[in-house]
Scaffold this motif. Structure first.
Motif, PDB file in Angstrom:
ATOM      1  N   ALA A 353      21.792 -35.638  12.630  1.00 42.71           N
ATOM      2  CA  ALA A 353      22.135 -36.997  13.067  1.00 42.71           C
ATOM      3  C   ALA A 353      22.672 -37.018  14.490  1.00 42.71           C
ATOM      4  CB  ALA A 353      23.160 -37.622  12.119  1.00 42.71           C
ATOM      5  N   ALA A 354      22.625 -38.200  15.087  1.00 44.49           N
ATOM      6  CA  ALA A 354      23.258 -38.507  16.376  1.00 44.49           C
ATOM      7  C   ALA A 354      23.915 -39.864  16.228  1.00 44.49           C
ATOM      8  CB  ALA A 354      22.229 -38.518  17.500  1.00 44.49           C
ATOM      9  N   TRP A 355      24.996 -40.090  16.927  1.00 44.40           N
ATOM     10  CA  TRP A 355      25.717 -41.345  16.783  1.00 44.40           C
ATOM     11  C   TRP A 355      26.300 -41.764  18.124  1.00 44.40           C
ATOM     12  CZ3 TRP A 355      26.722 -36.718  14.536  1.00 44.40           C
ATOM     13  CH2 TRP A 355      27.867 -36.016  14.976  1.00 44.40           C
ATOM     14  N   ARG A 356      26.495 -43.072  18.238  1.00 45.53           N
ATOM     15  CA  ARG A 356      27.029 -43.645  19.465  1.00 45.53           C
ATOM     16  C   ARG A 356      27.952 -44.816  19.128  1.00 45.53           C
ATOM     17  NH1 ARG A 356      24.838 -39.801  21.165  1.00 45.53           N
ATOM     18  NH2 ARG A 356      23.440 -39.596  22.973  1.00 45.53           N
ATOM     19  N   TYR A 357      28.924 -45.033  20.016  1.00 45.67           N
ATOM     20  CA  TYR A 357      29.757 -46.236  19.936  1.00 45.67           C
ATOM     21  C   TYR A 357      29.902 -46.788  21.348  1.00 45.67           C
ATOM     22  CZ  TYR A 357      33.668 -49.413  19.476  1.00 45.67           C
ATOM     23  OH  TYR A 357      34.453 -50.540  19.532  1.00 45.67           O
ATOM     24  N   GLU A 358      29.638 -48.065  21.515  1.00 42.37           N
ATOM     25  CA  GLU A 358      29.806 -48.745  22.807  1.00 42.37           C
ATOM     26  C   GLU A 358      30.752 -49.919  22.606  1.00 42.37           C
ATOM     27  OE1 GLU A 358      28.615 -48.208  25.839  1.00 42.37           O
ATOM     28  OE2 GLU A 358      27.259 -46.532  25.440  1.00 42.37           O
ATOM     29  N   ALA A 359      31.798 -49.974  23.425  1.00 43.11           N
ATOM     30  CA  ALA A 359      32.797 -51.042  23.285  1.00 43.11           C
ATOM     31  C   ALA A 359      32.462 -52.217  24.185  1.00 43.11           C
ATOM     32  CB  ALA A 359      34.182 -50.507  23.609  1.00 43.11           C
ATOM     33  N   ALA A 360      32.729 -53.407  23.686  1.00 41.81           N
ATOM     34  CA  ALA A 360      32.605 -54.631  24.489  1.00 41.81           C
ATOM     35  C   ALA A 360      33.976 -55.255  24.646  1.00 41.81           C
ATOM     36  CB  ALA A 360      31.650 -55.605  23.821  1.00 41.81           C
ATOM     37  N   THR A 361      34.996 -54.436  24.748  1.00 42.40           N
ATOM     38  CA  THR A 361      36.362 -54.942  24.769  1.00 42.40           C
ATOM     39  C   THR A 361      36.734 -55.470  26.134  1.00 42.40           C
ATOM     40  OG1 THR A 361      37.241 -52.770  25.302  1.00 42.40           O
ATOM     41  CG2 THR A 361      37.068 -53.330  22.980  1.00 42.40           C
ATOM     42  N   THR A 362      37.671 -56.396  26.143  1.00 38.54           N
ATOM     43  CA  THR A 362      38.260 -56.919  27.367  1.00 38.54           C
ATOM     44  C   THR A 362      39.765 -56.793  27.228  1.00 38.54           C
ATOM     45  OG1 THR A 362      36.456 -58.484  27.640  1.00 38.54           O
ATOM     46  CG2 THR A 362      38.466 -58.915  28.862  1.00 38.54           C
ATOM     47  N   GLY A 363      40.397 -56.183  28.197  1.00 40.46           N
ATOM     48  CA  GLY A 363      41.837 -55.982  28.096  1.00 40.46           C
ATOM     49  C   GLY A 363      42.172 -55.073  26.933  1.00 40.46           C
ATOM     50  N   ILE A 364      43.097 -55.533  26.073  1.00 40.51           N
ATOM     51  CA  ILE A 364      43.525 -54.695  24.958  1.00 40.51           C
ATOM     52  C   ILE A 364      42.771 -55.040  23.677  1.00 40.51           C
ATOM     53  CG2 ILE A 364      45.818 -54.315  25.908  1.00 40.51           C
ATOM     54  CD1 ILE A 364      46.865 -56.433  23.960  1.00 40.51           C
ATOM     55  N   VAL A 506      17.536 -45.373  11.090  1.00 37.20           N
ATOM     56  CA  VAL A 506      18.406 -45.977  12.101  1.00 37.20           C
ATOM     57  C   VAL A 506      19.322 -46.985  11.428  1.00 37.20           C
ATOM     58  CG1 VAL A 506      18.514 -47.290  14.244  1.00 37.20           C
ATOM     59  CG2 VAL A 506      16.623 -45.698  13.856  1.00 37.20           C
ATOM     60  N   LEU A 507      20.622 -46.711  11.482  1.00 37.59           N
ATOM     61  CA  LEU A 507      21.635 -47.647  11.010  1.00 37.59           C
ATOM     62  C   LEU A 507      22.411 -48.131  12.229  1.00 37.59           C
ATOM     63  CD1 LEU A 507      23.084 -45.624   7.973  1.00 37.59           C
ATOM     64  CD2 LEU A 507      21.036 -47.054   8.050  1.00 37.59           C
ATOM     65  N   CYS A 508      22.560 -49.445  12.374  1.00 36.81           N
ATOM     66  CA  CYS A 508      23.266 -49.983  13.545  1.00 36.81           C
ATOM     67  C   CYS A 508      23.968 -51.275  13.184  1.00 36.81           C
ATOM     68  CB  CYS A 508      22.297 -50.205  14.708  1.00 36.81           C
ATOM     69  SG  CYS A 508      21.068 -51.495  14.418  1.00 36.81           S
ATOM     70  N   THR A 509      24.859 -51.720  14.055  1.00 33.36           N
ATOM     71  CA  THR A 509      25.496 -53.025  13.906  1.00 33.36           C
ATOM     72  C   THR A 509      24.736 -54.053  14.737  1.00 33.36           C
ATOM     73  OG1 THR A 509      27.039 -52.472  15.688  1.00 33.36           O
ATOM     74  CG2 THR A 509      27.763 -52.038  13.442  1.00 33.36           C
ATOM     75  N   ASP A 510      24.984 -55.330  14.461  1.00 34.52           N
ATOM     76  CA  ASP A 510      24.207 -56.387  15.130  1.00 34.52           C
ATOM     77  C   ASP A 510      24.480 -56.448  16.632  1.00 34.52           C
ATOM     78  OD1 ASP A 510      26.762 -57.346  14.980  1.00 34.52           O
ATOM     79  OD2 ASP A 510      26.261 -59.161  13.862  1.00 34.52           O
ATOM     80  N   GLY A 511      25.564 -55.830  17.099  1.00 37.65           N
ATOM     81  CA  GLY A 511      25.839 -55.822  18.538  1.00 37.65           C
ATOM     82  C   GLY A 511      24.742 -55.153  19.334  1.00 37.65           C
ATOM     83  N   LEU A 512      24.027 -54.202  18.733  1.00 39.28           N
ATOM     84  CA  LEU A 512      22.920 -53.546  19.433  1.00 39.28           C
ATOM     85  C   LEU A 512      21.751 -54.491  19.600  1.00 39.28           C
ATOM     86  CD1 LEU A 512      21.710 -50.841  20.554  1.00 39.28           C
ATOM     87  CD2 LEU A 512      20.719 -50.534  18.274  1.00 39.28           C
ATOM     88  N   LEU A 513      21.364 -55.175  18.528  1.00 38.51           N
ATOM     89  CA  LEU A 513      20.146 -55.983  18.554  1.00 38.51           C
ATOM     90  C   LEU A 513      20.341 -57.317  19.270  1.00 38.51           C
ATOM     91  CD1 LEU A 513      18.848 -55.349  14.918  1.00 38.51           C
ATOM     92  CD2 LEU A 513      18.483 -53.997  16.988  1.00 38.51           C
ATOM     93  N   GLU A 514      21.547 -57.863  19.279  1.00 43.72           N
ATOM     94  CA  GLU A 514      21.794 -59.173  19.894  1.00 43.72           C
ATOM     95  C   GLU A 514      22.405 -59.061  21.285  1.00 43.72           C
ATOM     96  OE1 GLU A 514      22.613 -61.812  15.870  1.00 43.72           O
ATOM     97  OE2 GLU A 514      24.329 -60.963  16.944  1.00 43.72           O
ATOM     98  N   SER A 515      22.373 -57.892  21.864  1.00 41.98           N
ATOM     99  CA  SER A 515      23.117 -57.625  23.095  1.00 41.98           C
ATOM    100  C   SER A 515      22.611 -58.397  24.305  1.00 41.98           C
ATOM    101  CB  SER A 515      23.067 -56.126  23.402  1.00 41.98           C
ATOM    102  OG  SER A 515      21.712 -55.710  23.510  1.00 41.98           O
ATOM    103  N   TRP A 556      28.788 -54.987  27.224  1.00 44.52           N
ATOM    104  CA  TRP A 556      28.139 -55.366  25.969  1.00 44.52           C
ATOM    105  C   TRP A 556      28.814 -56.628  25.447  1.00 44.52           C
ATOM    106  CZ3 TRP A 556      23.987 -52.811  23.767  1.00 44.52           C
ATOM    107  CH2 TRP A 556      23.656 -51.577  24.314  1.00 44.52           C
ATOM    108  N   LYS A 557      28.009 -57.520  24.863  1.00 50.58           N
ATOM    109  CA  LYS A 557      28.558 -58.766  24.341  1.00 50.58           C
ATOM    110  C   LYS A 557      29.314 -58.553  23.041  1.00 50.58           C
ATOM    111  CE  LYS A 557      24.792 -61.361  26.474  1.00 50.58           C
ATOM    112  NZ  LYS A 557      23.602 -62.221  26.244  1.00 50.58           N
ATOM    113  N   ASP A 558      29.010 -57.479  22.365  1.00 51.51           N
ATOM    114  CA  ASP A 558      29.677 -57.150  21.115  1.00 51.51           C
ATOM    115  C   ASP A 558      29.746 -55.632  21.013  1.00 51.51           C
ATOM    116  OD1 ASP A 558      30.855 -57.325  18.665  1.00 51.51           O
ATOM    117  OD2 ASP A 558      29.107 -58.095  17.590  1.00 51.51           O
ATOM    118  N   ASP A 559      30.660 -55.150  20.179  1.00 50.74           N
ATOM    119  CA  ASP A 559      30.711 -53.706  19.954  1.00 50.74           C
ATOM    120  C   ASP A 559      29.408 -53.235  19.331  1.00 50.74           C
ATOM    121  OD1 ASP A 559      33.245 -53.732  20.901  1.00 50.74           O
ATOM    122  OD2 ASP A 559      34.205 -53.719  18.948  1.00 50.74           O
ATOM    123  N   VAL A 560      29.071 -51.988  19.593  1.00 53.87           N
ATOM    124  CA  VAL A 560      27.841 -51.409  19.072  1.00 53.87           C
ATOM    125  C   VAL A 560      28.170 -50.085  18.390  1.00 53.87           C
ATOM    126  CG1 VAL A 560      25.589 -50.416  19.650  1.00 53.87           C
ATOM    127  CG2 VAL A 560      26.400 -52.467  20.848  1.00 53.87           C
TER     128      VAL A 560
END
Length: 568
Positions: A353-364, A506-515, A556-560
């Motif tokens: 497996a391989a995995w990734r996390y991308e944050a769409a955070t602002t500030g804290i 492939v398992l992902c959250t909607d932040g990837l597809l709606e980015s 990113w508009k949402d976390d991924v």
């Protein structure tokens, strides 16, 4: 006022020196009359009604060369009322740099019938420069040729100054807008840097630095031509002087700067800049900020220019301060998020497996997306991906508790639907303890390498994507249960899929597809195309390609969360 028949340089008002600009021979001695003698203007074909009393009037009879003008015409040109009414007298009042253009304007009037209007500048004896406007008409004689030139002359200096002030204000507003437009949307220092780089032409400078002149000079932003004199200027140099006295310092040349601060000469010479501005950034908390502007060529800083630069520097300083706070808080948020996600995943036999996390955070703000895996002692592997609603510390905390709970139920070898049912009950129970209830989506898949079967169930989560080794990528048609925490009683359908060795999941959250466009279907098409075009790509590189295929401009508009597994 008689236009010349040649364009030689003007001489003095005496008018007889060789090379002087002279009027035509027939009108070298025009007749001068006073306003009280000016009767019969209507007879000459001209009525000066409707004009200001401060205007001057003239009527030039071309065949005889006679010019009828009043004393005000002399005064408007900075001449005494008893001055010689010669063309040379009037022309001598025009600034030398304007003479050529004025003559080019006057010459065609002698051969053109009709109305005219033009303006020109004159210099008065006190050194003041005034702008005059003359308008009138060239009237034809019986044979159709020009007979006389007549008109009025008015001083429009104040009007032109007001118009120029308005234009200057408009230009200043445009320049300020060009600077602030990009800064408004800039959150990080990198985005501020990009916005300021684009705004340098509007500022007119070649380099721009923002520094904190505290106990030591700390460079915060450097744009334009490379060179960082802020790192090498002494404590009593212009940076700290501007900050200490809260006064903007402007130097039109490097020589002027070095004369005031000799110690900066080596740094100034190294940077290669000629003009400088040091602008204190007042009102920025916890920062003794200063904005430094450098120019390759000498530059005059008039009042309007100084105002623009001070306002622009203030906007840039505020943006840098916000970005510093954002980047610091963002680093804290990412550290918090990474602490709640697993640092490493373990898998049973037959699963890579391989995995990734991308944050769409602002500030804290932090998100609630997560992934996990649980290898079981029977050789199977549980793959998990989920998304807690919200982007705040509360959502991140709930995510951590839910991830731990789901992992625990998975380690107890419950069926996938039972894992989700128990997780659902846990979220319902948590919501009774908090002021703002949350819900979460989750997908749990059990990979059995012995039977080569995937058994999965999902709670409101988007379905998995399957890439068989010899067929196009597809999205299985599966039932879905409600998100965790939505209803008190929920059921979670189960989906079974046999797989061939080499199948990728492939398992992902909607932040990837709606980015990019907030459209799940379009995002799914991008992802399927990427998978189909990169099926032979190594797993870790493929995970990066999937992110790149859906990466928006900016944050990113949402976390991924992305979990990519290869089944053997």
């Amino acid at each position: 006022m008689t236009p010349p028949q040649n364009t030689d340089a003007p001489g003095g008002s005496g008018g007889s020196d060789e090379g002087a600009v002279r009027a035509p021979e027939a009108v070298r001695t025009p007749v001068r009359v006073h306003r009280e003698d000016m009767v019969g203007w209507e007879d000459l074909g001209f009525t000066p009604s409707g004009f200001s009393a401060s205007a001057g009037f003239f009527n030039w009879l071309l065949p005889s060369g006679d010019v009828v003008c009043d004393e005000q015409t002399f005064r408007l040109h900075g001449l005494a009322p008893d001055a010689e009414p010669r063309f040379e007298s009037f022309l001598a009042q025009v600034p030398p740099e304007d003479v050529e253009d004025l003559l080019r304007t006057l010459q065609p009037l002698l051969s053109t019938i009709g109305d005219y209007i033009f303006e020109y500048r004159v210099r008065w004896p006190d050194g003041g420069v005034h702008t005059l406007e003359t308008r009138g008409r060239v009237v034809a004689g019986p044979e159709g040729g020009p007979l006389r030139l007549m008109g009025v002359i008015a001083d429009i200096t104040e009007r032109r100054a007001a118009e120029e002030a308005a234009r200057s204000e408009a230009r200043a507003a445009t320049r300020i807008q060009a600077v602030t437009a990009g800064l408004a949307a800039a959150s990080t220092l990198a985005e501020v840097h990009e916005a300021v780089e684009r705004a340098l032409p509007a500022l007119g400078c070649d380099t721009l630095l923002v520094a904190d002149a505290g106990s030591r000079v700390e460079l915060l932003l450097s744009c334009g031509r490379d060179g960082q004199p802020a790192q090498r200027i002494s404590d009593n140099g212009p940076l700290r002087t501007a900050v200490a006295y809260e006064t903007a310092l402007f130097y039109s040349s490097a020589a002027e700067l070095c004369e005031r601060f000799p110690q900066v000469a080596p740094a100034v010479k190294e940077c290669g800049m000629e003009a400088w501005a040091f602008l204190p950034l007042s009102g920025v908390p916890r920062m003794r900020g200063v904005c430094l502007l450098g120019y390759r060529r000498e530059r005059a800083f008039d009042e309007a220019e100084r105002t623009v630069l001070v306002l622009a520097a203030s906007a840039i300083g505020q943006a840098v301060h916000r970005a510093k706070l954002h980047d610091t808080e963002h680093s804290i948020a990412l550290a918090l998020q990474e602490g709640m996600l697993p640092h490493a995943l373990k898998f049973g036999p037959g699963v890579r497996a391989a995995w990734r996390y991308e944050a769409a955070t602002t500030g804290i703000q932090v998100g609630g997306d997560w992934y996990d895996s649980v290898p079981l002692d029977d050789g199977s592997t549980i793959l998990i991906i989920g998304d807690v609603e919200g982007h705040n510390v509360h959502a991140a905390g709930m995510m951590y508790r839910l991830r731990t709970t789901v992992r625990t139920y998975a380690a107890e070898k419950h069926p996938v639907e039972e894992i989700l049912r128990r997780a659902h009950e846990f979220v319902v129970e948590m919501n009774e303890e908090v002021e703002y209830p949350i819900f979460a989506t989750c997908l749990v898949a059990r990979v059995d390498p012995e039977t080569r079967t995937v058994t999965a169930s999902r709670a409101g989560h988007i379905p998995p994507i399957v890439l068989p080794p010899d067929r196009p990528a597809l999205v299985p048609d599966t039932e879905v249960g409600v998100p965790l925490g939505v209803l008190e009683d929920a059921r979670y359908p189960v989906w079974h899929m046999p797989y061939e060795a080499g199948t990728r999941l492939v398992l992902c959250t909607d932040g990837l597809l709606e980015s990019i466009d907030n459209d799940l279907d379009k995002g799914l098409c991008r992802t399927l195309n990427c998978l189909n075009g990169s099926r032979d790509t190594e797993l870790d590189a493929l995970a990066s390609l999937l992110l790149d295929a859906n990466r928006p401009r900016g944050l990113w508009k949402d976390d991924v969360a992305l979990l990519l597994a290869e089944l053997r």
